[in-house]
Design a protein around this motif. Structure first.
Motif, PDB file in Angstrom:
ATOM      1  N   UNK A   1      30.113  11.198 -46.131  1.00  0.00           N
ATOM      2  CA  UNK A   1      31.114  11.868 -46.953  1.00  0.00           C
ATOM      3  C   UNK A   1      32.405  12.155 -46.188  1.00  0.00           C
ATOM      4  N   UNK A   2      32.331  12.324 -44.881  1.00  0.00           N
ATOM      5  CA  UNK A   2      33.527  12.643 -44.096  1.00  0.00           C
ATOM      6  C   UNK A   2      34.264  11.366 -43.693  1.00  0.00           C
ATOM      7  N   UNK A   3      33.605  10.548 -42.902  1.00  0.00           N
ATOM      8  CA  UNK A   3      34.203   9.289 -42.441  1.00  0.00           C
ATOM      9  C   UNK A   3      33.152   8.211 -42.473  1.00  0.00           C
ATOM     10  N   UNK A   4      33.272   7.318 -43.409  1.00  0.00           N
ATOM     11  CA  UNK A   4      32.279   6.256 -43.546  1.00  0.00           C
ATOM     12  C   UNK A   4      32.318   5.307 -42.349  1.00  0.00           C
ATOM     13  N   UNK A   5      33.405   5.320 -41.574  1.00  0.00           N
ATOM     14  CA  UNK A   5      33.550   4.457 -40.405  1.00  0.00           C
ATOM     15  C   UNK A   5      32.473   4.740 -39.355  1.00  0.00           C
ATOM     16  N   UNK A   6      32.038   5.996 -39.225  1.00  0.00           N
ATOM     17  CA  UNK A   6      31.081   6.374 -38.181  1.00  0.00           C
ATOM     18  C   UNK A   6      29.628   6.135 -38.571  1.00  0.00           C
ATOM     19  N   UNK A   7      29.370   5.843 -39.839  1.00  0.00           N
ATOM     20  CA  UNK A   7      27.987   5.694 -40.313  1.00  0.00           C
ATOM     21  C   UNK A   7      27.212   4.625 -39.535  1.00  0.00           C
TER      22      UNK A   7
END
Length: 64
Positions: free
Chosen positions: A21-27
């Protein structure tokens, strides 16, 4: 050690949800960490299980 790994795995599970939900880049990075910690936990559990089975076999051999 097992308790620490269980905590790490559960923390990574929560981080996957939060980071989605915050930053999909870090998933993907969090998922890699989750997979590594889960793999280490499974390895430790299998190693502990084999050790217990070996001790049980040694105890059985001594009894007969």
């Amino acid at each position: 050690m097992k308790t620490l790994m269980i905590l790490a795995v559960s923390t990574f599970q929560m981080l996957i949800i939060v980071m989605f939900f915050i930053r999909i880049f870090w998933v993907p990075y969090v998922m890699i960490g989750y997979a590594l910690s889960l793999g280490c936990l499974i390895y430790l559990l299998v190693k502990d299980r084999r050790k217990m089975e070996k001790e049980e076999r040694n105890d059985d051999d001594r009894n007969y």
